[in-house]
Design a protein around this motif. Structure first.
Motif, mmCIF file in Angstrom:
data_model
loop_
_atom_site.group_PDB
_atom_site.id
_atom_site.type_symbol
_atom_site.label_atom_id
_atom_site.label_comp_id
_atom_site.label_asym_id
_atom_site.label_seq_id
_atom_site.Cartn_x
_atom_site.Cartn_y
_atom_site.Cartn_z
ATOM 1 N N HIS A 67 0.933 -1.337 -0.125
ATOM 2 C CA HIS A 67 -0.173 0.014 -0.016
ATOM 3 C C HIS A 67 0.917 1.320 0.226
ATOM 4 O O HIS A 67 0.569 2.172 -0.744
ATOM 5 N N LYS A 68 1.949 1.079 0.686
ATOM 6 C CA LYS A 68 2.775 2.493 0.771
ATOM 7 C C LYS A 68 3.388 2.767 -0.523
ATOM 8 O O LYS A 68 3.479 3.780 -1.012
ATOM 9 N N GLU A 69 4.059 1.544 -1.241
ATOM 10 C CA GLU A 69 4.934 1.926 -2.222
ATOM 11 C C GLU A 69 3.865 2.129 -3.561
ATOM 12 O O GLU A 69 4.235 2.871 -4.477
ATOM 13 N N LYS A 70 2.569 1.441 -3.848
ATOM 14 C CA LYS A 70 1.620 1.781 -4.587
ATOM 15 C C LYS A 70 1.188 2.993 -4.456
ATOM 16 O O LYS A 70 0.928 3.864 -5.482
ATOM 17 N N GLY A 71 0.933 3.402 -3.194
ATOM 18 C CA GLY A 71 0.533 4.925 -2.993
ATOM 19 C C GLY A 71 1.462 6.003 -3.674
ATOM 20 O O GLY A 71 1.234 7.111 -4.103
ATOM 21 N N ARG A 72 3.002 5.476 -3.372
ATOM 22 C CA ARG A 72 4.072 6.550 -3.863
ATOM 23 C C ARG A 72 3.946 6.529 -5.048
ATOM 24 O O ARG A 72 4.233 7.507 -5.795
ATOM 25 N N ALA A 73 3.749 5.611 -5.742
ATOM 26 C CA ALA A 73 3.895 5.459 -7.231
ATOM 27 C C ALA A 73 2.604 6.375 -8.102
ATOM 28 O O ALA A 73 2.681 6.980 -8.973
ATOM 29 N N ARG A 74 1.513 6.005 -7.397
ATOM 30 C CA ARG A 74 0.371 6.789 -7.958
ATOM 31 C C ARG A 74 0.362 8.080 -7.746
ATOM 32 O O ARG A 74 0.037 9.007 -8.666
ATOM 33 N N LEU A 75 0.978 8.648 -6.516
ATOM 34 C CA LEU A 75 1.197 10.168 -6.285
ATOM 35 C C LEU A 75 1.994 10.669 -7.326
ATOM 36 O O LEU A 75 1.840 11.757 -7.756
ATOM 37 N N ASP A 76 3.302 10.000 -7.562
ATOM 38 C CA ASP A 76 4.212 10.323 -8.659
ATOM 39 C C ASP A 76 3.603 10.442 -9.818
ATOM 40 O O ASP A 76 3.801 11.449 -10.598
ATOM 41 N N LEU A 77 3.091 9.413 -10.432
ATOM 42 C CA LEU A 77 2.371 9.370 -11.755
ATOM 43 C C LEU A 77 1.296 10.262 -11.995
ATOM 44 O O LEU A 77 0.864 10.752 -13.116
ATOM 45 N N SER A 78 0.545 10.771 -10.779
ATOM 46 C CA SER A 78 -0.582 11.719 -10.766
ATOM 47 C C SER A 78 -0.002 13.064 -11.124
ATOM 48 O O SER A 78 -0.909 13.893 -11.653
ATOM 49 N N THR A 79 1.150 13.553 -11.015
ATOM 50 C CA THR A 79 1.911 14.764 -11.386
ATOM 51 C C THR A 79 2.330 14.705 -12.760
ATOM 52 O O THR A 79 2.788 15.805 -13.090
ATOM 53 N N GLN A 80 2.311 13.652 -13.592
ATOM 54 C CA GLN A 80 2.786 13.653 -14.818
ATOM 55 C C GLN A 80 1.716 13.682 -15.873
ATOM 56 O O GLN A 80 0.879 12.912 -16.005
ATOM 57 N N PRO A 81 1.671 14.962 -16.698
ATOM 58 C CA PRO A 81 0.703 14.847 -17.576
ATOM 59 C C PRO A 81 0.821 13.890 -18.533
ATOM 60 O O PRO A 81 1.948 13.317 -18.863
ATOM 61 N N LYS A 119 0.388 -8.704 -19.051
ATOM 62 C CA LYS A 119 1.579 -8.873 -18.589
ATOM 63 C C LYS A 119 2.383 -7.799 -17.908
ATOM 64 O O LYS A 119 2.293 -6.881 -18.432
ATOM 65 N N THR A 120 2.663 -7.946 -16.714
ATOM 66 C CA THR A 120 3.166 -6.855 -15.859
ATOM 67 C C THR A 120 4.843 -6.986 -15.615
ATOM 68 O O THR A 120 5.156 -8.285 -15.352
ATOM 69 N N ASN A 121 5.266 -6.000 -15.234
ATOM 70 C CA ASN A 121 6.782 -6.047 -15.071
ATOM 71 C C ASN A 121 7.027 -4.798 -14.222
ATOM 72 O O ASN A 121 6.578 -3.758 -14.457
ATOM 73 N N ILE A 122 8.153 -4.823 -13.194
ATOM 74 C CA ILE A 122 8.441 -3.577 -12.412
ATOM 75 C C ILE A 122 10.050 -3.889 -12.474
ATOM 76 O O ILE A 122 10.562 -4.875 -12.243
ATOM 77 N N ASN A 154 0.776 -4.831 -22.109
ATOM 78 C CA ASN A 154 2.083 -5.085 -21.311
ATOM 79 C C ASN A 154 2.426 -3.721 -20.491
ATOM 80 O O ASN A 154 2.342 -2.844 -21.139
ATOM 81 N N LEU A 155 2.509 -3.942 -19.278
ATOM 82 C CA LEU A 155 2.226 -2.842 -18.194
ATOM 83 C C LEU A 155 3.628 -3.053 -17.720
ATOM 84 O O LEU A 155 3.815 -3.935 -16.931
ATOM 85 N N THR A 156 4.584 -2.095 -17.670
ATOM 86 C CA THR A 156 5.787 -1.855 -17.051
ATOM 87 C C THR A 156 5.884 -0.711 -16.081
ATOM 88 O O THR A 156 5.607 0.450 -16.538
ATOM 89 N N MET A 157 6.124 -0.923 -14.763
ATOM 90 C CA MET A 157 6.107 0.185 -13.768
ATOM 91 C C MET A 157 7.759 0.288 -13.660
ATOM 92 O O MET A 157 8.226 -0.774 -13.506
ATOM 93 N N VAL A 158 8.399 1.598 -13.838
ATOM 94 C CA VAL A 158 9.663 1.745 -13.624
ATOM 95 C C VAL A 158 9.807 2.489 -12.201
ATOM 96 O O VAL A 158 9.093 3.762 -12.223
ATOM 97 N N CYS A 159 10.533 2.020 -11.439
ATOM 98 C CA CYS A 159 10.710 2.700 -10.085
ATOM 99 C C CYS A 159 11.635 3.667 -9.895
ATOM 100 O O CYS A 159 12.802 3.275 -10.847
ATOM 101 N N PRO A 160 11.828 4.459 -9.107
ATOM 102 C CA PRO A 160 13.015 5.514 -9.039
ATOM 103 C C PRO A 160 14.136 4.507 -8.633
ATOM 104 O O PRO A 160 13.985 3.525 -7.834
ATOM 105 N N TYR A 161 15.271 5.052 -8.936
ATOM 106 C CA TYR A 161 16.663 4.775 -8.766
ATOM 107 C C TYR A 161 16.922 5.100 -7.426
ATOM 108 O O TYR A 161 16.717 6.373 -6.951
ATOM 109 N N ARG A 162 17.416 4.244 -6.474
ATOM 110 C CA ARG A 162 17.901 4.792 -5.297
ATOM 111 C C ARG A 162 19.152 3.895 -4.801
ATOM 112 O O ARG A 162 19.235 2.663 -5.069
#
Length: 163
Positions: A67-81, A119-122, A154-162
């Motif tokens: 839930h925490k990680e999904k929420g961060r992704a949703r917030l981030d993607l909601s700022t991208q037009p 088909k999903t990929n992260i 084909n759904l690919t989520m790209v996470c931030p580099y840490r």
């Protein structure tokens, strides 16, 4: 998303077994329709994962952070037009943000008749990627030759580099 936790083969295989092939996607739709915890017509990315997969089945205890990680992704993607249409068969539907596009694609998969497999990929951004600090979503529909009706997402989520 916590890229390292969710980009492994065990997680990807567990998730994709719910959405691919079509027979599995149909079972998942039936399971979601039977659940009181979700409404398919208003479904959002991330709401269905814990319903389809009990936390005990998630690799490395990863359900605990979902839930925490999904929420961060949703917030981030909601700022991208977004300027990309939903799909070839719905070219006039152009969701406002990348998060809206993600939700619309997922809803299309689960609510179509028959449902459309996914088909999903992260994956994780490389340290030198242009937007390495933020989430990105890559959504690619596959179509039957000569048709505008999607047959696979084909759904690919790209996470931030840490580091």
């Amino acid at each position: 998303m916590g890229g390292r936790t969710y980009s492994g083969k065990a997680f990807r295989d567990l998730m994709n077994s719910n959405y691919y092939p079509l027979a599995n996607m149909k079972k998942s739709v039936a399971k979601l329709k039977a659940s009181e915890d979700i409404d398919l017509p208003t479904l959002e990315y991330g709401q269905y994962h814990l319903i389809l997969n009990p936390p005990s089945r998630w690799p490395q205890g990863s359900a605990k952070y979902w839930h925490k990680e999904k929420g961060r992704a949703r917030l981030d993607l909601s700022t991208q037009p977004n300027t990309v249409p939903l799909s070839k068969d719905e070219p006039g539907v152009i969701p406002l943000t990348r998060c809206d596009l993600l939700d619309a694609c997922v809803r299309k998969c689960f609510n179509s008749e028959p449902p459309i497999p996914m088909k999903t990929n992260i994956i994780v951004h490389g340290p030198n990627d242009a937007y390495a600090h933020r989430h990105e979503i890559r959504l690619e529909w596959e179509y039957k030759k000569g048709s505008n009706t999607p047959t696979l997402l084909n759904l690919t989520m790209v996470c931030p580099y840490r580091s």
